[in-house]
Design an enzyme around this catalytic site. Structure first.
Site, PDB file in Angstrom:
ATOM      1  N   GLU A 287       0.830  -1.217   0.000  1.00 45.05           N
ATOM      2  CA  GLU A 287       0.000   0.000   0.000  1.00 45.05           C
ATOM      3  C   GLU A 287       0.861   1.262   0.000  1.00 45.05           C
ATOM      4  O   GLU A 287       0.677   2.167  -0.820  1.00 45.05           O
ATOM      5  CB  GLU A 287      -0.918  -0.022   1.229  1.00 45.05           C
ATOM      6  CG  GLU A 287      -1.776   1.213   1.385  1.00 45.05           C
ATOM      7  CD  GLU A 287      -2.791   1.352   0.279  1.00 45.05           C
ATOM      8  OE1 GLU A 287      -3.783   0.622   0.289  1.00 45.05           O
ATOM      9  OE2 GLU A 287      -2.601   2.206  -0.607  1.00 45.05           O
ATOM     10  N   ASP A 291       1.304   4.199  -2.876  1.00 43.29           N
ATOM     11  CA  ASP A 291       0.952   5.589  -2.586  1.00 43.29           C
ATOM     12  C   ASP A 291       2.134   6.525  -2.847  1.00 43.29           C
ATOM     13  O   ASP A 291       1.952   7.635  -3.358  1.00 43.29           O
ATOM     14  CB  ASP A 291       0.496   5.723  -1.119  1.00 43.29           C
ATOM     15  CG  ASP A 291      -0.738   4.869  -0.810  1.00 43.29           C
ATOM     16  OD1 ASP A 291      -1.347   4.343  -1.759  1.00 43.29           O
ATOM     17  OD2 ASP A 291      -1.073   4.725   0.375  1.00 43.29           O
ATOM     18  N   SER A 490      -7.009   2.726  -3.878  1.00 50.92           N
ATOM     19  CA  SER A 490      -5.708   3.100  -3.325  1.00 50.92           C
ATOM     20  C   SER A 490      -4.780   3.682  -4.366  1.00 50.92           C
ATOM     21  O   SER A 490      -3.888   4.450  -4.036  1.00 50.92           O
ATOM     22  CB  SER A 490      -4.999   1.852  -2.805  1.00 50.92           C
ATOM     23  OG  SER A 490      -5.415   1.559  -1.534  1.00 50.92           O
TER      24      SER A 490
END
Ligand SMILES: *[C@@H]1O[C@H](CO)[C@@H](O)[C@H](O)[C@H]1NC(C)=O
Ligand SMILES: *[C@@H]1O[C@H](CO)[C@@H](O)[C@H](O)[C@H]1NC(C)=O
Ligand SMILES: *[C@@H]1O[C@H](CO)[C@@H](O)[C@H](O)[C@H]1NC(C)=O
Length: 614
Positions: A287, A291, A490
C-alpha cells in the site's frame, strides 16, 4: 457541523438511562450498545490495567467553522481562497472556558489530571486504571477480541457522566465504540514486468502508449490526463501521504521505480515522519509503496512527506486517525494536499456517529486552512470498503471517511478507449451525513436518471460519493527488486493528489492560494467539463449490479477523471476572481519550508509533540 450535517440521530447515544445514584450527582448514560458481530467478549478487564481515554469536549463554534469553510472554498464567494489561519480555526473549535473548567473540576475531584492533545484544546487525554475508570464513568470495562485477527480491545457497553457535564463533554473514546480495524484498500496484486522507458521518447506529450490498456505506469496517466512532466517549482508546495498499520515505502524501491518509469526525473524522493511511533524505514509494503510511487512519480518535484502512523496510541487505528489529524492541525504549515488510502465501513460508526462527525469536522478544519483532503472511496463496490457478501439482500454499505462532506472521495476507472468504471469502485450514499448543498443538483440529476433501481437499498438524502476518479487497475509498482501490478482505489487517490499538487504549483507560482477543500469548486457549474465523464460500468455488490455509471456525476466515478489542462484553466480563472491577492495562504506558504532542512526540523518538532501527548 454537528447540527447541520447529521442525518440520522443515533438511537443509542443520548438515550437517557435510569438515574443512577452512585454519587450525589445525577448521571446520564451517554451510550449503550450491543456487542457487534465480529467481536467476542473475553473477560473483565483487570482492575490495575491502565486505560488511555480521550475526552472530546464540545467545540464552541462548529457552525461558524462550517460557514467559514464554505466561504473560502466556494469559487463564487468573494472570500474564495482566503483560507483561515491556524489561530482562526482554533478559535472556533476551542471549547468554551466554562466547558474547560467544568470538566477539569470533575476530573480534579477524582484526582485525575488531563493532558490536552489537540491544538485547539478540544481533546483531552487521561490515563487511569480500569478500576478508577469504572467508578468515574459508572462503567464496566471488559476485554473483547476482534475475531478475524484476535486483536484485543477494552470496551464498556455503557458509561455515564454527571448531568451537569452533558452539554460540555461530547463523548469518550475508546469506550462504547466497537469499530473493526482499518482496512487497506488494496485488493489484488500480481507479478508483472517493470517496463523500462527510454528517456528520448518521453520528451513530449504523446498518444496514450498501447501498453496502458494492460498496465499503468506514470507515463500512461500523464498522457491520459494531460499531466505535465515538468518539475514543480513553487516555494511552499507540499503533498502528504498517510500510512497506517506498519505500512512503509522504501527509498531504494522508489529509486528503481523512477529510474525505469521516469528516466526524465529519476531523483524524486520523500521524507518519512512518524506519529505514534510509526516506522520510517524498512522493507517496502504494497500500500505505502503504491501511494509513494504514484505521488513522487507523478507530482514531479513536489516536496512529499510520508506520515507513518504507528500503534503507540494503544488503541489501534482510530486512535491513529485522531492522532494524525491532530498532529497535522498542530503544524503551522500542514501539507497542502493529503491523500489517504485507508478507511472503514461507515456502519461501524452509525449507532454512535459522534466519532465520525468529530473526524469529519477535523478534515473540515484542515480544509478551511487550505489543505485538500483526499480519501480512496473503497474497493468493495456498493458492499463497502472490501468486497463482502454479508450485505447480500440487504442495504448497501457506504464507507467512511468518504461519506464525510468536507473531503474529496476518489473512485476508480479502468480501460483506455473507452475508460469505464472499475467494478470495485466504492460509491453510494452516507447514512450519517446529510447531502451537502453543493452536490444537490448533481445528485438529483443522477437520481432522476436512476429511477427505481436499487430503491430502498440506500439513503437518497445522504452525502453521495465519490466525487472524482482516476485509473485504478494494474498499477505497476516496484517492491524489493520485483515489479507488481496493484489495483484499487488506493491507486486512484494518490494519482488525483498528484494532479491537485501540480495545480497548486501553478497557483502558488502565480501568487495565488492553493486549492484547499475542492468540492464546492468541483460541483460548481461549468467544472464538469474539466473531467472526462465516465458513462459505462457499475459497482456491483450486496447481490445487486450496484450503481451504473451514467452521464454526469455518478456514485461510481463521481464527475469522472481529470484533465489537467482544463482544470488549470478552471482554477486559474476561479482563483483570479477571488484570491488574486491571497494573503493568508501565501504567507503561510512562504513560512513553509524553503529548504529540506527546515522541513525536516518542522516535522521533527511535530513528531516530538505527537509523542509528548501520550
Ligand atoms: C462563529 O464563527 C463565525 C464565523 O464563521 C462568526 O461570524 C461568529 O461570530 C462566531 N460565533 C461565535 C459565538 O463566536
Ligand atoms: C484524592 O486524593 C486525596 C489525597 O490523596 C484523597 O484524600 C481523596 O480520597 C482522593 N479522592 C478520590 C476521589 O480518589
Ligand atoms: C484466535 O484465537 C483462537 C483461540 O486461541 C484460535 O483458535 C484462533 O486460531 C485464533 N485466530 C487467529 C486469526 O489468530
Amino acid at each position: 457541523m454537528v447540527a447541520a450535517g447529521l442525518l440520522v440521530l443515533s438511537l443509542f447515544s443520548f438515550a437517557l438511562g435510569k438515574p443512577l445514584t452512585l454519587s450525589s450527582e445525577r448521571l446520564v448514560v451517554r451510550s449503550q450498545v450491543d456487542v457487534p458481530t465480529g467481536f467476542s467478549y473475553q473477560r473483565k478487564a483487570t482492575a490495575e490495567q491502565t486505560l488511555n481515554l480521550r475526552i472530546a469536549l464540545t467545540q464552541s463554534n462548529i457552525t461558524g467553522l462550517e460557514s467559514a469553510l464554505y466561504d473560502v472554498s466556494n469559487p463564487t464567494s468573494e472570500n474564495y481562497g482566503h483560507h483561515l489561519t491556524k489561530a482562526e480555526v482554533e478559535a472556533m473549535v476551542a471549547p468554551s472556558a466554562e466547558t474547560v473548567s467544568k470538566v477539569a473540576a470533575w476530573l480534579g475531584k477524582n484526582n485525575i489530571t488531563a493532558q490536552t492533545i489537540s491544538p485547539a484544546g478540544d481533546w483531552l487525554s487521561i490515563s487511569v486504571p480500569v478500576a478508577q475508570a469504572n467508578t468515574l464513568l459508572n462503567a464496566q470495562f471488559e476485554e473483547y477480541t476482534w475475531d478475524k485477527t484476535n486483536k484485543t480491545v477494552i470496551r464498556t457497553l455503557a458509561y455515564s457522566i454527571p448531568e451537569t457535564l452533558q452539554e460540555h463533554l461530547q463523548f469518550i473514546y475508546p469506550a462504547t465504540q466497537f469499530i473493526p480495524p482499518v482496512e487497506r484498500h488494496t485488493p489484488a496484486f500480481e507479478i508483472v514486468d517493470l517496463p523500462r522507458k527510454s528517456k528520448r521518447t518521453r520528451s513530449k506529450r504523446a498518444a496514450v502508449p498501447a501498453l496502458c490498456a494492460k498496465q499503468i505506469t506514470p507515463d500512461c496517466l500523464q498522457a491520459l490526463y494531460n499531466i505535465p512532466t515538468t518539475p514543480a517549482s513553487a516555494t511552499g508546495n507540499s503533498l502528504g501521504v498517510s500510512g497506517f498499520i506498519e505500512e512503509i515505502a522504501n527509498k531504494d524501491d522508489l529509486a528503481d521505480f523512477l529510474a525505469a518509469t521516469r528516466p526524465d526525473a529519476p531523483d524524486g524522493t520523500f521524507t518519512a515522519v512518524s506519529v505514534d511511533g510509526g516506522i520510517t524505514s524498512g522493507a517496502g509494503t504494497v500500500e505505502a509503496t503504491l501511494d509513494i510511487q504514484y505521488t513522487v512519480g507523478l507530482a514531479t518535484n513536489v516536496p512529499t512527506t510520508f506520515i507513518s502512523v504507528g500503534e503507540n496510541n494503544k488503541d489501534g487505528d482510530l486512535g491513529g486517525f485522531l492522532d494524525i489529524i491532530n498532529a497535522l492541525l498542530a503544524e503551522d504549515a500542514p501539507p497542502l494536499v493529503l491523500t489517504t488510502s485507508f478507511g472503514f465501513n461507515e456502519a461501524s460508526f452509525a449507532s454512535q456517529p459522534d466519532l465520525a462527525v468529530n473526524l469529519c469536522t477535523a478534515y473540515g478544519q484542515l480544509g478551511a486552512r487550505g489543505t485538500t483532503i483526499l480519501f480512496a472511496s473503497g474497493d468493495g463496490g456498493v458492499s463497502g470498503s472490501q468486497s463482502s457478501t454479508a450485505c447480500d439482500g440487504a442495504a448497501f454499505v457506504p464507507t467512511f471517511p468518504s461519506g464525510c462532506p468536507f473531503l474529496t472521495s476518489v473512485g476508480s476507472t479502468q480501460g483506455i478507449a473507452p475508460e469505464v468504471a472499475a467494478d470495485f469502485s466504492s460509491g453510494g450514499f452516507s447514512n450519517i451525513f446529510a447531502r451537502p448543498a453543493y452536490q444537490d443538483d448533481a445528485v438529483a440529476a443522477y437520481l432522476s436518471q436512476l429511477g427505481n433501481t436499487n430503491a430502498g437499498l440506500f439513503q437518497t438524502k445522504g452525502r453521495a460519493f465519490p466525487d472524482v476518479s482516476t485509473q485504478g487497475v494494474q498499477f505497476v509498482v516496484e517492491i524489493g527488486g520485483q515489479a507488481q501490478g496493484v489495483s484499487g482505489t488506493s491507486a486512484s487517490s494518490p494519482t488525483f493528489a498528484s494532479v491537485v499538487a501540480l495545480l497548486n504549483d501553478e497557483l502558488l507560482n502565480a501568487g495565488k492560494s492553493p486549492l484547499g477543500f475542492l468540492n464546492p469548486l468541483i460541483y460548481s457549474s461549468g467544472s464538469a467539463a474539466a473531467f472526462n465523464d465516465i458513462t459505462s460500468g457499475s459497482n456491483p455488490g450486496c447481490g445487486t449490479d450496484g450503481f451504473p455509471a451514467l452521464t454526469g456525476w455518478d456514485p461510481v466515478t463521481g464527475f469522472g477523471t481529470p484533465d489537467f489542462a482544463k482544470l488549470l484553466t478552471l482554477v486559474t480563472g476561479s482563483a483570479a476572481a477571488g484570491a488574486g491577492d491571497a494573503t493568508t495562504a501565501a504567507a503561510a506558504s512562504t513560512a513553509a519550508a524553503t529548504s529540506t532542512a527546515a522541513a525536516t526540523g518542522r516535522k521533527h518538532r511535530n513528531k516530538a509533540q505527537a509523542h509528548a501527548s501520550h
